[in-house]
Design an enzyme around this catalytic site. Structure first.
Site, mmCIF file in Angstrom:
data_model
loop_
_atom_site.group_PDB
_atom_site.id
_atom_site.type_symbol
_atom_site.label_atom_id
_atom_site.label_comp_id
_atom_site.label_asym_id
_atom_site.label_seq_id
_atom_site.Cartn_x
_atom_site.Cartn_y
_atom_site.Cartn_z
ATOM 1 N N GLU D 79 -29.568 -25.700 -31.828
ATOM 2 C CA GLU D 79 -29.828 -24.620 -32.782
ATOM 3 C C GLU D 79 -28.663 -24.392 -33.765
ATOM 4 O O GLU D 79 -28.592 -23.342 -34.405
ATOM 5 C CB GLU D 79 -30.160 -23.325 -32.037
ATOM 6 C CG GLU D 79 -31.419 -23.486 -31.180
ATOM 7 C CD GLU D 79 -32.007 -22.169 -30.741
ATOM 8 O OE1 GLU D 79 -33.181 -21.917 -31.031
ATOM 9 O OE2 GLU D 79 -31.267 -21.386 -30.099
ATOM 10 N N HIS D 98 -25.930 -16.135 -32.537
ATOM 11 C CA HIS D 98 -27.281 -16.185 -31.982
ATOM 12 C C HIS D 98 -27.175 -15.840 -30.499
ATOM 13 O O HIS D 98 -26.313 -16.366 -29.804
ATOM 14 C CB HIS D 98 -27.879 -17.578 -32.159
ATOM 15 C CG HIS D 98 -29.179 -17.765 -31.442
ATOM 16 N ND1 HIS D 98 -30.254 -16.906 -31.600
ATOM 17 C CD2 HIS D 98 -29.589 -18.702 -30.547
ATOM 18 C CE1 HIS D 98 -31.254 -17.329 -30.839
ATOM 19 N NE2 HIS D 98 -30.873 -18.407 -30.190
ATOM 20 N N HIS D 100 -29.435 -13.812 -26.853
ATOM 21 C CA HIS D 100 -30.672 -13.347 -26.214
ATOM 22 C C HIS D 100 -30.402 -12.052 -25.440
ATOM 23 O O HIS D 100 -30.815 -11.925 -24.282
ATOM 24 C CB HIS D 100 -31.185 -14.381 -25.195
ATOM 25 C CG HIS D 100 -31.485 -15.746 -25.732
ATOM 26 N ND1 HIS D 100 -31.913 -16.774 -24.920
ATOM 27 C CD2 HIS D 100 -31.436 -16.261 -26.987
ATOM 28 C CE1 HIS D 100 -32.110 -17.864 -25.659
ATOM 29 N NE2 HIS D 100 -31.827 -17.585 -26.911
ATOM 30 N N HIS D 168 -37.919 -15.098 -28.544
ATOM 31 C CA HIS D 168 -36.747 -15.962 -28.460
ATOM 32 C C HIS D 168 -35.423 -15.207 -28.367
ATOM 33 O O HIS D 168 -34.742 -15.291 -27.358
ATOM 34 C CB HIS D 168 -36.762 -16.901 -29.674
ATOM 35 C CG HIS D 168 -35.639 -17.881 -29.699
ATOM 36 N ND1 HIS D 168 -35.635 -18.992 -30.495
ATOM 37 C CD2 HIS D 168 -34.462 -17.925 -29.030
ATOM 38 C CE1 HIS D 168 -34.508 -19.670 -30.304
ATOM 39 N NE2 HIS D 168 -33.799 -19.045 -29.430
#
Lengths: 244, 244, 244, 244
Positions: D79, D98, D100, D168
């Site tokens: 990614e 990025h 989660h 996601h």
């Protein structure tokens, strides 16, 4: 009169308290009481103080009226009568804990009963009773501060050995320090499960038959719990160092 | 008969257990079983004991009926049959974990199924099955204590390698210790996300196509998880000391 | 003018801050202010900085207009006026804390009032007021940055010594550092209980009579809290080492 | 070509990662990217690996197509294109993360938008956008693995510098490492507040005027956050030892 100090028991009382603090059951307000193994008319309880600072030297013997059995000028827990009433009402109770665990406090507000949902909570029975001091005593300062109130509270205990106190906290009894710690911790786990499960949909409680068969905590399970929680204590190095 | 001890595997079993305890998946009740790499008819499991005190010396070999392969007077987990049934039913399973994770327990109460919502939970499939012991066995003590029950439970496993047990806990299998740890932890994360998301409004699950494409956990992701969680263990100093 | 440094008080201010950070009440944004014991027109507050790095050397004296009483080129908290207004409005207030505790933030959004439910939260009173800066000041940057706003906020304090700030955080006052810490922590506990209890069903709040009788936090309870929370601080070795 | 290593920046990247792991924002899957201060066409990102084991030696330079600028046989994050697209689309972005985070995942499921509620979350704007890969790319494996997807995602960023990714995770950008860490952590806090507030009743979001006035995070606040969170890291001894 001087009561012989049952040192092993007093050490267990301190360890039980440390476990309950470390596992998030007990906060500032709460106490563990253990019946004296050589005299069923005596129990041991700390003088008033912070659970996180408890040492065996803080423990005092009390009779089943909640009176200290040695002269002391220490401040005493105003709720010591709870334990006196427990040990008076139930000859099988060797341990008694009062606490305000965050997981259980929501069930002390009357909205919905706490019920047994899982294998490790079956011992609580189909429904945990909620004792409300207002029913018999009207408005109070929300503490249990005499034998009349404490006796009324202890009478609400069922074979499940747990009773919720409206707007206040929890009383859990056991057949010994390891048993009562097991019940304190797993009652919290059961409550956490129920609270979350209720956001998902209708909950399937254990059946009467399942509760009967799952029964009370097995001694091996209780012992395993104690081994597990003591290994997690900051003072224990087994787990910390990654024994292998 | 003496079974050669696969020491590297046994060390992995201990580490897997420590990770699961440290990351909040496993509490007092739970166990990790690993199939012997040199004999698919043998698996290794601890004698009954507290996960936080597990050492490699506690591990024993068992056959696929759940019987110990060496004479022992140790107490055994009454639920060891679960793992025997898993390794018997699924030749690709090299690892099996039973636990009672707080995040998953609410989904064991029948109110709503656990579904795959996110990239890291897609491996669970569109819906995680909920096995209920009452369907085939009526009222029980809520433990899986023989091969008949365990075989019934293992048969409920889907390619998602996870099954919930009503009123009890969870069974997760994997292709190895790292894989099963990954699945145990990410199943909890997915459940936590779903529980919270349901309080916000209707949830959009992954589509069938997304589940198919996201597939099973990638070996690199599984390896990365193991590296991450071992670095967080109290016994590991890499993370604690802030390696730089 | 040089103000004599009340070192014992300043040490208490640092300890109070450390407790509030460690117990999850205070995050990046928050500060503790204490009135000078020898001059009621002076209070002590840190220069602007991270609570987790606070030392007594960071503390400065301020007057009741929020102006520093010693020349300084340090950056100052823009919200220092809150404390000035508290100490001006309430001669009994010796301590004042502003924070954004996660447990209380949901009650700052206007959906439902925070009410006293339990023995340890009775001091908050039947309903905690919610101050909204928009009522008197319209759109702002959501900080309290002058005496006019701060005076308006402080006027919303009730005998319960706590007021919620819409879209922002909380103000709690006390009769000293131990008292304000007790109130800060137990307000969070009460809010957590209420939030969870509301998911279970209708909640039974304390009655007016119960609130009156439970009254304000007892000095012994307040002292016990301080003893408990200091024992849990990383820098304290009593609890960590398992004193026995 | 050898890119000079901006060591101070690389150390900041490692520290930012450690903060995000320690404060519960980043788990196994997540990465921090920082633009090179001497070449806006270059950014630094770790080779694929566990965040808890990151060291500066793992960092590699990439161009704005996501290609490594030095020959390497290391595995790369699939990614990495996310960050290339961010730095290409927004010349003011110096940092990109990025992750989660558990607090934000529920808002990635489409049930309800994340909105700014409080002073420290105003920078997110009135509503955080939710990017859904299915809109332009149909069923995928739920990863952003090429520039086309990454460009589409980066285009969804608003001045609030945060976008949620359906099923996601989250993308957050910033004007530097301290700024992006502040935004990552406070977006989580805001989400936690909103999730809980919604269980209490209707929520009052910030008004347009309040959002405009509260504006973007102030440099002093951002700096204070970094000071606070670094003090809490296990490797920092200031807080642990109770500096006084």
């Amino acid at each position: 009169m001087t009561i012989p100090r049952p040192q092993a028991l007093l050490d267990q009382l301190v360890t039980a308290t440390r476990i309950l603090v470390h596992e998030g059951v007990m906060d500032v307000f709460g106490h563990v009481a253990l019946r004296d193994p050589s005299d069923p008319g005596v129990f041991w309880l700390a003088r008033a103080g912070a659970p996180a600072r408890l040492t065996a030297g803080d423990l005092l013997p009390f009779d089943l009226d909640g009176a200290p059995l040695e002269p002391t000028d220490a401040a005493l827990f105003s709720e010591r009568f709870i334990h006196a009433a427990v040990f008076r009402a139930d000859a099988t109770a060797q341990a008694s804990v009062h606490h305000h665990a965050a997981a259980l406090m929501p069930y002390c507000m009357g909205g919905r009963p706490l019920v047994a949902l899982s294998q490790t909570g079956a011992w609580m029975g189909a429904e945990v009773p909620l004792w409300d001091s207002r029913a018999s005593f009207g408005d109070t300062n929300m503490l249990v501060t005499d034998m009349a109130q404490a006796t009324d509270l202890a009478a609400a205990l069922t074979p499940g050995r747990i009773v919720l106190m409206r707007g206040h906290g929890v009383l859990v009894t056991g057949t010994g320090p390891e048993d009562v710690v097991f019940r304190c911790i797993h009652a919290c786990r059961e409550a956490e499960t129920l609270t979350a499960a209720l956001t998902l949909g209708p909950v399937t409680p254990l059946s009467e038959g399942e509760i009967a068969l799952a029964g009370t905590p097995a001694p091996a399970a209780v012992r395993r719990g104690w081994d597990h929680w003591t290994a997690r204590l900051p003072g224990d190095t087994t787990y910390r160092k990654g024994a292998q």
